[in-house]
Scaffold this motif. Structure first.
Motif, short mmCIF file in Angstrom:
data_model
loop_
_atom_site.label_atom_id
_atom_site.label_comp_id
_atom_site.label_asym_id
_atom_site.label_seq_id
_atom_site.Cartn_x
_atom_site.Cartn_y
_atom_site.Cartn_z
N ASP A 162 91.27 11.84 51.38
CA ASP A 162 92.03 12.29 52.69
C ASP A 162 92.87 11.45 53.26
O ASP A 162 93.93 11.68 54.35
CB ASP A 162 91.44 13.22 53.39
N ASP A 163 92.44 10.10 53.28
CA ASP A 163 92.89 9.07 54.18
C ASP A 163 93.79 8.14 53.39
O ASP A 163 94.39 7.36 54.15
CB ASP A 163 91.70 8.15 54.54
N VAL A 192 97.53 7.29 51.80
CA VAL A 192 98.84 7.71 51.76
C VAL A 192 99.35 6.84 50.64
O VAL A 192 99.13 5.36 50.83
CB VAL A 192 99.13 7.12 53.12
N SER A 207 92.52 17.45 51.28
CA SER A 207 93.90 17.33 50.95
C SER A 207 94.38 17.66 49.37
O SER A 207 95.42 17.89 49.03
CB SER A 207 94.34 15.61 50.99
N LEU A 241 94.65 19.56 58.50
CA LEU A 241 95.80 18.71 58.00
C LEU A 241 97.26 19.29 58.30
O LEU A 241 98.14 18.36 58.65
CB LEU A 241 95.59 18.66 56.40
N LEU A 294 100.47 12.22 51.50
CA LEU A 294 98.91 12.40 51.78
C LEU A 294 98.47 12.31 50.33
O LEU A 294 98.90 12.83 49.47
CB LEU A 294 98.62 13.58 52.41
#
Length: 308
Positions: A4-5, A7, A75, A138, A267
């Motif tokens: 989820d962190d 990119v 995500s 999110l 994401l």
């Protein structure tokens, strides 16, 4: 680092290129679409209603339940919901033809679904994504605006589709000659783009693909089964069932990938789900179409599902 962190690396020029490729796909679909396709949809109200409801009502709902059962990272769950809310890809028409399905229904449904997706896709993403606290967080973190997404989808889907319809009507001979080139080249460009995007983030992809593989495999299988099951439950003939199967199971994940980078800053979980979906659903579709191509279907009956 949690997915989820993560990119993914994706620059503005690449995003513009992806939008052009997606617009080319929609333009190619429209070149092979005519007013008669929409008239054909009116002559098949039951089959069309089944396919549209399965795509825009049942698939997002079933996907939401699947995310609850699998409990993936937020995500990834939001990526699954995003893909489920995408319209069908034009490869569904090719797969339906290969599977000896109802091609007229497939083409009509693709045309109608892509028009409806302009309005329904932003609403569905905002609604289903907000039902879980983690995915809702999110959505809130990027301040997702359904109106902004509507405008972006209209630009990528609506305008090219309208332009293709106009060209097909005004210059039908040119459209007929250009259509296979535009569709095939844009599809190859999309596949190349997805592969390049994944390759450009290869270390991230290899680190997290194991988490995504099962989710995408099950999600795609559920989508295909949902399409066929809805056809069986509503009494459609076999050729129409196959058409509905691919209209529900083949999603325009390339559009979803573009939205991930446009609205969610690349994401990680969402991008990997959309990117892998864009490859896997074609592979799964080709396998299923190949199996069905070896099986005879009964002669088309004089029903709405076999007309047009």
């Amino acid at each position: 680092m949690p997915i989820d962190d993560v990119v993914l690396d994706f620059n503005e020029n690449s995003l513009t290129l992806l939008s052009i490729v997606l617009a080319g796909i929609m333009f190619g679909i429209a070149l092979d679409t005519s007013v008669d396709d929409f008239r054909a949809a009116l002559r098949m109200p039951r089959a069309m209603a089944v396919g549209i409801a399965a795509q825009f009502l049942l698939l997002p709902a079933v996907t939401f339940v699947l995310t609850l059962l699998l409990n993936p990272a937020p995500s990834i769950a939001l990526g699954m919901i995003l893909v489920a809310c995408c319209p069908p890809g034009n490869i569904s028409n090719v797969l339906t033809h290969r599977a000896k399905g109802n091609v007229a229904l497939s083409v009509s449904m693709t045309a109608v679904s892509n028009v409806l997706a302009i309005f329904l896709m932003p609403i569905n993403i905002a609604f289903w994504g907000s039902l879980q606290p983690e995915t809702d967080a999110l959505l809130r973190s990027v301040s997702l605006s359904p109106a902004d997404m509507l405008a972006d989808i209209a630009l990528v889907i609506g305008l090219p589709f309208a332009a293709g319809l106009l060209v097909a009507r005004v210059r039908p001979r040119w459209a007929a000659a250009a259509e296979p080139w535009v569709k095939n080249l844009s599809l190859l460009a999309l596949l190349a783009f997805i592969v390049a995007a994944l390759a450009g983030n290869f270390s991230v992809f290899t680190e997290y693909i194991g988490i995504v593989l099962l989710a995408v495999f099950l999600h795609d299988a559920v989508a295909l089964a949902l399409g066929y099951g809805c056809g069986v439950a509503t009494g459609l003939d076999e050729r129409s069932r196959r058409a509905v199967t691919f209209e529900v199971g083949i999603r325009n994940a390339g559009l979803g990938l573009g939205l991930v980078f446009t609205f969610f800053d690349g994401l990680g979980g969402m991008a990997i789900v959309a990117g892998w979906w864009g490859i896997w659903d074609i592979v799964a579709g080709l396998v299923l179409a190949g199996i069905w191509s070896r099986r005879r279907t009964s002669a088309p009956q004089r029903t709405e599902g076999a007309s047009a």
